[in-house]
Design an enzyme around this catalytic site. Structure first.
Site, PDB file in Angstrom:
ATOM      1  N   THR A  17       0.835  -1.205   0.000  1.00 30.51           N
ATOM      2  CA  THR A  17       0.000   0.000   0.000  1.00 30.51           C
ATOM      3  C   THR A  17       0.868   1.253   0.000  1.00 30.51           C
ATOM      4  O   THR A  17       0.579   2.222  -0.715  1.00 30.51           O
ATOM      5  CB  THR A  17      -0.936   0.010   1.226  1.00 30.51           C
ATOM      6  OG1 THR A  17      -1.727  -1.181   1.227  1.00 30.51           O
ATOM      7  CG2 THR A  17      -1.847   1.214   1.189  1.00 30.51           C
ATOM      8  N   LYS A  38      -7.969  -1.590  -5.016  1.00 28.82           N
ATOM      9  CA  LYS A  38      -7.692  -2.727  -4.143  1.00 28.82           C
ATOM     10  C   LYS A  38      -8.815  -3.735  -4.372  1.00 28.82           C
ATOM     11  O   LYS A  38      -9.862  -3.671  -3.728  1.00 28.82           O
ATOM     12  CB  LYS A  38      -7.670  -2.288  -2.673  1.00 28.82           C
ATOM     13  CG  LYS A  38      -7.367  -3.389  -1.679  1.00 28.82           C
ATOM     14  CD  LYS A  38      -5.899  -3.717  -1.605  1.00 28.82           C
ATOM     15  CE  LYS A  38      -5.614  -4.726  -0.492  1.00 28.82           C
ATOM     16  NZ  LYS A  38      -4.192  -5.044  -0.379  1.00 28.82           N
ATOM     17  N   GLY A 113      -2.435  -5.803  -5.143  1.00 31.48           N
ATOM     18  CA  GLY A 113      -2.848  -7.168  -4.834  1.00 31.48           C
ATOM     19  C   GLY A 113      -3.078  -7.353  -3.345  1.00 31.48           C
ATOM     20  O   GLY A 113      -3.037  -6.406  -2.553  1.00 31.48           O
TER      21      GLY A 113
END
Length: 227
Positions: A17, A38, A113
């Site tokens: 992130t 996301k 991911g």
């Protein structure tokens, strides 16, 4: 022409992130319209999924959360297990369509991911019906950026992940070194080893920060090296 990247990592909790947000800010500094996605989030805190909130804050386009985050689970556990417990099927086609809608609006789409590259997304163990985040990256057709959490063991994890990405027929566009262990011994030597062994450019080395500042980290990203 819109571009996009799929952000994966050597493990969970290694800064996907952080890197995704830094990339969003770096592309914004180039004057581009950007949005983070996301597809699957697991782990809700006080009614919010922090990864999703950070990506939204780093984006300069606002779109419905159902597109940015099609699947969100409360429990901080493996997503296929969370899905199974809540009676939900993670449908890759839903994710693909959401991603296409984001790409139709933004010049740059950063898709983060979940966990590492081969985290299962289907609850079925039947061959031919199971799929993971690597399969999702392939279906989206995006080049991959690998986040390496710099700590003891990262060499093996990084090289195995890079091999898995290449074996899946995906383009490894670059890697980012994220210093998650400020006491790591021989950091420079490990960086040199990965630079020599990974067949893609190093986009940036992010220092350990007690107080995270992704705008500052964005300035350490060399987007000109993206392949």
């Amino acid at each position: 022409m819109p571009i996009g990247f799929f952000i994966t990592g050597t493990d969970t909790g290694i800064g996907k992130t952080t890197v995704s947000c830094a990339l969003l800010h770096a592309f914004t500094a180039q004057g581009r319209s950007v949005i983070g996605m996301k597809p699957v989030a697991a782990g809700c805190e006080n009614g919010f999924w922090q990864d999703v909130e950070h990506l939204k804050a780093a984006s300069n386009i606002s779109l419905p959360q159902s597109l940015i985050n099609p699947y969100a689970f409360d429990a901080p556990i493996a997503p296929h297990i969370a899905a199974q417990h809540t009676g939900v099927r993670i449908d890759p086609e839903v994710i693909r369509q959401s991603c296409e809608k984001l790409q139709s609006v933004a010049e740059v789409t950063i898709v983060e991911g979940v966990g590492g590259f081969r985290v299962p997304l289907s609850s079925s163990g039947v061959p031919g019906k199971r799929y993971d985040t690597g399969d999702l990256a392939g279906m989206l057709g995006l080049p991959v950026i690998l986040v390496v959490g710099m700590r003891l063991g990262c060499l093996n994890h990084a090289l195995l992940t890079a091999r898995a990405i290449e074996s899946a027929g995906l383009k490894l566009a670059g890697w980012v070194a994220n210093t998650i262990d400020p006491t790591m011994l021989q950091l420079e030597a490990n960086l040199q080893t990965l630079t020599e062994w990974l067949d893609c450019p190093l986009l940036g080395v992010l220092p350990f920060q007690e107080q995270l500042d992704v705008r500052q980290l964005a300035r350490l990203m060399d987007l000109s090296r993206l392949e």
